[in-house]
Enzyme design. Structure first.
Site, PDB file in Angstrom:
ATOM      1  N   ASP A   1       0.898  -1.153   0.000  1.00 33.35           N
ATOM      2  CA  ASP A   1       0.000   0.000   0.000  1.00 33.35           C
ATOM      3  C   ASP A   1       0.936   1.202   0.000  1.00 33.35           C
ATOM      4  O   ASP A   1       1.666   1.432   0.976  1.00 33.35           O
ATOM      5  CB  ASP A   1      -0.885  -0.022   1.257  1.00 33.35           C
ATOM      6  CG  ASP A   1      -1.897   1.126   1.252  1.00 33.35           C
ATOM      7  OD1 ASP A   1      -1.628   2.153   0.591  1.00 33.35           O
ATOM      8  OD2 ASP A   1      -2.935   0.995   1.913  1.00 33.35           O
TER       9      ASP A   1
ATOM     10  N   ASN B   1       2.895   3.529 -10.630  1.00 38.97           N
ATOM     11  CA  ASN B   1       1.656   3.430 -11.416  1.00 38.97           C
ATOM     12  C   ASN B   1       0.394   3.633 -10.575  1.00 38.97           C
ATOM     13  O   ASN B   1      -0.607   4.134 -11.069  1.00 38.97           O
ATOM     14  CB  ASN B   1       1.634   2.048 -12.092  1.00 38.97           C
ATOM     15  CG  ASN B   1       0.287   1.732 -12.714  1.00 38.97           C
ATOM     16  OD1 ASN B   1       0.006   2.141 -13.848  1.00 38.97           O
ATOM     17  ND2 ASN B   1      -0.558   1.004 -11.999  1.00 38.97           N
TER      18      ASN B   1
ATOM     19  N   TYR C   1      -7.170  15.800  -8.791  1.00 42.64           N
ATOM     20  CA  TYR C   1      -6.384  14.851  -9.587  1.00 42.64           C
ATOM     21  C   TYR C   1      -5.374  15.596 -10.473  1.00 42.64           C
ATOM     22  O   TYR C   1      -4.175  15.270 -10.477  1.00 42.64           O
ATOM     23  CB  TYR C   1      -7.334  14.020 -10.456  1.00 42.64           C
ATOM     24  CG  TYR C   1      -6.658  13.008 -11.353  1.00 42.64           C
ATOM     25  CD1 TYR C   1      -6.279  11.765 -10.854  1.00 42.64           C
ATOM     26  CD2 TYR C   1      -6.418  13.278 -12.699  1.00 42.64           C
ATOM     27  CE1 TYR C   1      -5.669  10.820 -11.675  1.00 42.64           C
ATOM     28  CE2 TYR C   1      -5.815  12.349 -13.526  1.00 42.64           C
ATOM     29  CZ  TYR C   1      -5.440  11.119 -13.015  1.00 42.64           C
ATOM     30  OH  TYR C   1      -4.839  10.188 -13.827  1.00 42.64           O
TER      31      TYR C   1
ATOM     32  N   LYS D   1      -1.188  15.417 -10.161  1.00 42.57           N
ATOM     33  CA  LYS D   1      -0.318  14.911 -11.228  1.00 42.57           C
ATOM     34  C   LYS D   1       0.634  16.009 -11.739  1.00 42.57           C
ATOM     35  O   LYS D   1       1.753  15.726 -12.169  1.00 42.57           O
ATOM     36  CB  LYS D   1      -1.160  14.342 -12.380  1.00 42.57           C
ATOM     37  CG  LYS D   1      -2.006  13.113 -12.000  1.00 42.57           C
ATOM     38  CD  LYS D   1      -1.178  11.866 -11.741  1.00 42.57           C
ATOM     39  CE  LYS D   1      -2.038  10.623 -11.610  1.00 42.57           C
ATOM     40  NZ  LYS D   1      -1.274   9.393 -11.382  1.00 42.57           N
TER      41      LYS D   1
ATOM     42  N   THR E   1     -10.182   1.450 -18.204  1.00 41.18           N
ATOM     43  CA  THR E   1      -9.872   0.788 -16.928  1.00 41.18           C
ATOM     44  C   THR E   1     -10.965   1.229 -15.966  1.00 41.18           C
ATOM     45  O   THR E   1     -11.852   2.000 -16.334  1.00 41.18           O
ATOM     46  CB  THR E   1      -8.517   1.254 -16.358  1.00 41.18           C
ATOM     47  OG1 THR E   1      -8.623   2.665 -16.066  1.00 41.18           O
ATOM     48  CG2 THR E   1      -7.360   1.008 -17.302  1.00 41.18           C
TER      49      THR E   1
HETATM   50  P1  NAP Z   1      -7.183   1.625 -12.040  1.00 41.01           P
HETATM   51  O1  NAP Z   1      -7.655   0.592 -12.983  1.00 41.01           O
HETATM   52  O2  NAP Z   1      -8.157   2.345 -11.180  1.00 41.01           O
HETATM   53  O3  NAP Z   1      -6.013   0.983 -11.155  1.00 41.01           O
HETATM   54  C1  NAP Z   1      -5.382   1.742 -10.166  1.00 41.01           C
HETATM   55  C2  NAP Z   1      -4.413   0.870  -9.427  1.00 41.01           C
HETATM   56  O4  NAP Z   1      -3.818   1.662  -8.392  1.00 41.01           O
HETATM   57  C3  NAP Z   1      -5.092  -0.319  -8.740  1.00 41.01           C
HETATM   58  O5  NAP Z   1      -4.226  -1.435  -8.759  1.00 41.01           O
HETATM   59  C4  NAP Z   1      -5.264   0.188  -7.319  1.00 41.01           C
HETATM   60  O6  NAP Z   1      -5.366  -0.854  -6.339  1.00 41.01           O
HETATM   61  C5  NAP Z   1      -3.956   0.939  -7.184  1.00 41.01           C
HETATM   62  N1  NAP Z   1      -3.905   1.798  -5.996  1.00 41.01           N
HETATM   63  C6  NAP Z   1      -4.660   2.842  -5.671  1.00 41.01           C
HETATM   64  N2  NAP Z   1      -4.290   3.315  -4.460  1.00 41.01           N
HETATM   65  C7  NAP Z   1      -3.272   2.532  -4.027  1.00 41.01           C
HETATM   66  C8  NAP Z   1      -2.465   2.495  -2.857  1.00 41.01           C
HETATM   67  N3  NAP Z   1      -2.641   3.359  -1.858  1.00 41.01           N
HETATM   68  N4  NAP Z   1      -1.488   1.564  -2.776  1.00 41.01           N
HETATM   69  C9  NAP Z   1      -1.287   0.690  -3.772  1.00 41.01           C
HETATM   70  N5  NAP Z   1      -2.040   0.631  -4.887  1.00 41.01           N
HETATM   71  C10 NAP Z   1      -3.024   1.564  -5.002  1.00 41.01           C
HETATM   72  O7  NAP Z   1      -6.417   2.800 -12.809  1.00 41.01           O
HETATM   73  P2  NAP Z   1      -5.560   2.808 -14.176  1.00 41.01           P
HETATM   74  O8  NAP Z   1      -6.400   3.456 -15.204  1.00 41.01           O
HETATM   75  O9  NAP Z   1      -4.948   1.482 -14.438  1.00 41.01           O
HETATM   76  O10 NAP Z   1      -4.441   3.878 -13.767  1.00 41.01           O
HETATM   77  C11 NAP Z   1      -3.055   3.579 -13.595  1.00 41.01           C
HETATM   78  C12 NAP Z   1      -2.301   4.905 -13.574  1.00 41.01           C
HETATM   79  O11 NAP Z   1      -2.478   5.576 -14.828  1.00 41.01           O
HETATM   80  C13 NAP Z   1      -2.804   5.885 -12.501  1.00 41.01           C
HETATM   81  O12 NAP Z   1      -1.720   6.539 -11.901  1.00 41.01           O
HETATM   82  C14 NAP Z   1      -3.657   6.871 -13.296  1.00 41.01           C
HETATM   83  O13 NAP Z   1      -3.733   8.136 -12.667  1.00 41.01           O
HETATM   84  C15 NAP Z   1      -2.911   6.900 -14.606  1.00 41.01           C
HETATM   85  N6  NAP Z   1      -3.746   7.335 -15.751  1.00 41.01           N
HETATM   86  C16 NAP Z   1      -4.802   6.586 -16.172  1.00 41.01           C
HETATM   87  C17 NAP Z   1      -5.559   7.036 -17.257  1.00 41.01           C
HETATM   88  C18 NAP Z   1      -6.728   6.242 -17.814  1.00 41.01           C
HETATM   89  O14 NAP Z   1      -7.380   6.700 -18.779  1.00 41.01           O
HETATM   90  N7  NAP Z   1      -7.041   5.065 -17.305  1.00 41.01           N
HETATM   91  C19 NAP Z   1      -5.232   8.244 -17.899  1.00 41.01           C
HETATM   92  C20 NAP Z   1      -4.152   8.980 -17.428  1.00 41.01           C
HETATM   93  C21 NAP Z   1      -3.404   8.522 -16.366  1.00 41.01           C
HETATM   94  P3  NAP Z   1      -6.798  -1.469  -5.883  1.00 41.01           P
HETATM   95  O15 NAP Z   1      -7.179  -2.489  -6.933  1.00 41.01           O
HETATM   96  O16 NAP Z   1      -6.501  -2.062  -4.556  1.00 41.01           O
HETATM   97  O17 NAP Z   1      -7.771  -0.327  -5.831  1.00 41.01           O
END
Ligand code: NAP
Length: 252
Positions: free
Chosen positions: A62, A89, A175, A179, A210
């Site tokens: 975490d 990530n 957010y 970032k 996602t």
């Molecule tokens: P996601 O599907 O919501 O996954 C987020 C991940 O972060 C999950 O594994 C979650 O764990 C984990 N997490 C959150 N808080 C945590 C903590 N305190 N300790 C450890 N793990 C934690 O999001 P995603 O879309 O894959 O995003 C991945 C990254 O890309 C993020 O940094 C996001 O801001 C960035 N991003 C995403 C997008 C997009 O369109 N998806 C666009 C720009 C940037 P749990 O399963 O336990 O919740």
């Protein structure tokens, strides 16, 4: 240096972009430490990865827990003696997102609560810095350390401030600000480490399907991991201290 045999820690690797990044990097022969705040979910993800031929091991991490960060560093030190790749990530988007007809969240900056701001920065900013600082001694032992900070195009002050830009109306204040602060960390750490073998870059994965990105996102997971994999495997003559999407520089 070939990527085979490198050791990578990916935070939040139990699902979404983190898990797909683990799969793609693992296919290059990189050993993957699957960071997950829920160890059971991390072990399930590691099992899936091993089934796909990836050398993967779950780590309970975490990112907001100092005890977890310290334990992860100790485990990596004992088992591998170094860390080649750190992908920060894990991230959260906690802003209220009352949708409008265009699909963008409604701008609620004036009423964003202190709690939302605090909790967002805790995960997206403070935890990233603390974890990176904890792991830096192990990254310094790598012949080619790579730190990848998962940012977002929403962090671009230039695009946020420019009417008509593709994200001008996408204003999730907590957010976006977290970032943007993360991007500042990228710039500052890369500068400090500029004479070392460690590269530090921010990446925007794209708007990806996602849990965070939602079903309406245009990009598939397989493409959403490409930027992270590219930045994690940059050659020695590649840039550091930049902000990229699919190999293209983004404006800060
Ligand atoms: P996601 O599907 O919501 O996954 C987020 C991940 O972060 C999950 O594994 C979650 O764990 C984990 N997490 C959150 N808080 C945590 C903590 N305190 N300790 C450890 N793990 C934690 O999001 P995603 O879309 O894959 O995003 C991945 C990254 O890309 C993020 O940094 C996001 O801001 C960035 N991003 C995403 C997008 C997009 O369109 N998806 C666009 C720009 C940037 P749990 O399963 O336990 O919740």
């Amino acid at each position: 240096m070939s990527d085979r045999g490198k050791i990578a820690l990916i935070t939040g690797a139990n699902k979404g972009i983190g898990l797909e990044t683990a799969r793609q990097l693992g296919k290059l022969g990189v050993t993957i430490l699957v960071g997950a705040r829920d160890l059971k979910k991390g072990e399930e993800a590691a099992e899936v990865l091993r089934g796909a031929g990836v050398d993967a091991q779950a780590i309970k991490l975490d990112v907001v827990s100092e005890a977890d960060r310290t334990a992860a560093a100790k485990l990596i030190e004992q088992q591998y003696g170094r860390l080649d790749i750190l992908i920060n990530n894990a991230g959260v988007m906690l802003d209220a997102r009352g949708g409008d007809s265009g699909g963008w969240p409604v701008n609620q900056t004036s009423s964003t609560s202190e709690k939302v701001l605090h909790d967002t920065f805790e995960t997206n900013f403070f935890a990233v810095i603390a974890l990176t600082q904890t792991l830096l001694p192990l990254l310094r032992k790598s012949p080619a350390g790579r730190i990848v900070n998962l940012s977002s195009i929403l962090a671009s002050q230039t695009l946020q401030a420019t009417p008509g830009s593709p994200i001008y109306d996408a204003k999730t204040f907590a957010y976006d600000a977290s970032k943007a602060a993360l991007n500042s960390f990228t710039i500052h750490l890369a500068h400090e480490l500029r004479d070392t073998k460690i590269k530090v870059n921010s990446g925007h994965p794209g708007w990806v399907k996602t849990e965070m990105g939602g079903e309406g996102a245009p990009m598939e997971l397989v493409d959403g991991a490409i930027t992270s994999v590219q930045l994690a495997t940059l050659p020695d003559d590649a840039p550091t201290g930049g902000f990229f999407h699919m190999g293209e520089a983004l404006p800060w």
